[in-house]
Structures are given as C-alpha cells and as structure tokens.
Design a protein around this motif. Structure first.
Motif, PDB file in Angstrom:
ATOM      1  N   ASP A 108       0.833  -1.212   0.000  1.00  0.00           N
ATOM      2  CA  ASP A 108       0.000   0.000   0.000  1.00  0.00           C
ATOM      3  C   ASP A 108       0.863   1.256   0.000  1.00  0.00           C
ATOM      4  O   ASP A 108       0.545   2.232  -0.684  1.00  0.00           O
ATOM      5  N   SER A 137      -7.941   1.240  -7.494  1.00  0.00           N
ATOM      6  CA  SER A 137      -7.953   0.238  -6.436  1.00  0.00           C
ATOM      7  C   SER A 137      -9.358  -0.337  -6.336  1.00  0.00           C
ATOM      8  O   SER A 137     -10.315   0.405  -6.119  1.00  0.00           O
ATOM      9  N   TYR A 159      -5.566  -4.118  -7.964  1.00  0.00           N
ATOM     10  CA  TYR A 159      -5.299  -2.873  -8.649  1.00  0.00           C
ATOM     11  C   TYR A 159      -5.309  -3.093 -10.163  1.00  0.00           C
ATOM     12  O   TYR A 159      -5.011  -4.191 -10.652  1.00  0.00           O
TER      13      TYR A 159
END
Length: 229
Positions: free
Chosen positions: A198, A220, A226
C-alpha cells in the motif's frame, strides 16, 4: 562451498560490532561489503560509488537514516533496506513513504537479512521482455533499466515503484490481485497487517498524478486488487 555473487552492498550503521557481524556473515554468503558509521559519511559514499543495494539504519549520528534516505532518493533508486532498533510502525511507514524498498527491525536474524537482500536483488535484475519499452498515454517505461518518463520528463521512481509500474503497464486494464502483485514486485506474500505494498502504491500514485482529465491512473478495487487504466 558458497558460490560468490560479488554483489556490492553498502551498510550505513553506527553500531560497529553489528557491522562487523554483518560483514562476516554477508561476506561468507558472497557479498562484497563497504561500511559507513554516520549519516553524512554514508550519504557521501552512496553518492560517490555504485552499489547494488544499501542497508541503512534509522538512528545515525550527523543525519538520521530517514534524512539520508530522503537525500538519496533525489537522485538514486538503488534498492534499499532499512533497519531500526526502535521497531516502531511510524518509522517503517515513514521509511516506505520516503522510498525504502524493505524494512527489518533490529535485532534481526542475519539469515533473514540475507534472504531479504537476495529478494531485493532478484527484483532489480528481473529479466525484461524483448521489447524494452512500454508506453501508455504519456507514461513511458524502459523495462530493462526501469527508468520512467512522463511527457518525456524523467520520473524519479524507486526500483520497487518501477517494478510495480511495469507489472501494471504490462497488464494494462487487467485487474491484478494484491497477493500476486506483492509476490511479483516485492518478492513476498502479504501478511495480514503488512502495508508495504500500500505504501509503495501510494508513493507511485503521488508521483504519477492523475490523467489530464482527472481520472486516477491506478484504480484500487476494494478487496480485489489494482489495475492501470
């Protein structure tokens, strides 16, 4: 018999006994070591010589490790692993935000340090496709050198950020789950409380910015992963 890898590593740590231990251990594993014991000296050596990876302590005299990291990342994307005796989450998060590729608390098991170093080096030396250039809209990436440009202006990405971008661009428009992305770019599966992916993703998004029409470049999908759009 250990097969020498001749990977050059810089250790920046003011604990001289620990440095001696790491030099003995890593040399036996085939690494070539240089050491510095303060922030300014370590920064000077890192800028004046070529290393394949850097081990950087958070607490240093002269300059903190985070200050050294911030200065290094202005012109250098060498894979970098941070060490911290304090082991506080804020140090780890800030180090990752500033561009560290990995993080270990002290004291650390030298065997784990070796494994983490080898993973960093494998990621930075991953074979690139025959076509060494990827371009999506105004973003261009050389997949061999991991150098990136936006509108022909250099993008200051770390090795890890560039690897994440390469994976996303290669699969443009395809959803990549977080575990797959972590294994392919960080060289490890994500633990339940591991925010390293992240943090790297947040840094990459900030450096890329939005599309000219305001759309996010990296989407996201909550709970899934992703995609680059």
């Amino acid at each position: 018999m250990v097969e020498l890898s001749e990977h050059s590593i810089l250790i920046i740590d003011d604990d001289k006994e620990l440095c001696e231990l790491l030099v003995d251990w890593l040399s036996a594993e085939g690494f070539r070591l240089s050491c510095a014991h303060d922030g300014p000296g370590g920064l000077e050596i890192a800028r004046s010589q070529a290393f394949e990876a850097i081990i950087l302590d958070v607490m240093l005299p002269g300059m903190t490790g985070l200050e050294v990291l911030r200065a290094l990342r202005q012109s250098c994307n060498t894979p970098l692993l941070m060490l911290s005796a304090r082991g506080e989450p804020v140090d780890r998060i800030l180090g990752l935000e500033l561009g560290a590729d990995d993080y270990l608390p002290k004291p650390c098991d030298p065997r784990e340090l070796v494994a983490r170093l080898r993973a960093l080096l494998r990621r930075s030396q991953t074979a690139a496709p025959e076509n060494h250039s990827l371009q999506v809209d105004d973003i261009r990436l050389d997949t061999a050198t991991l150098m990136a440009w936006q509108n022909d202006q250099p993008l200051p990405l770390t090795q890890t950020e560039a690897l994440i971008l390469r994976t996303l661009l290669e699969r443009g428009g395809q959803l990549i789950d977080r575990q797959t992305l972590s294994r392919e770019t960080l060289g490890k599966p994500l633990g339940p409380y591991d925010r390293s992916l992240d943090m790297h993703m947040s840094n990459l998004r900030r450096k890329l910015g939005m599309h000219p029409d305001g759309r996010p470049r990296i989407q996201s999908i909550r709970g899934r992963g992703y995609l680059y759009s």
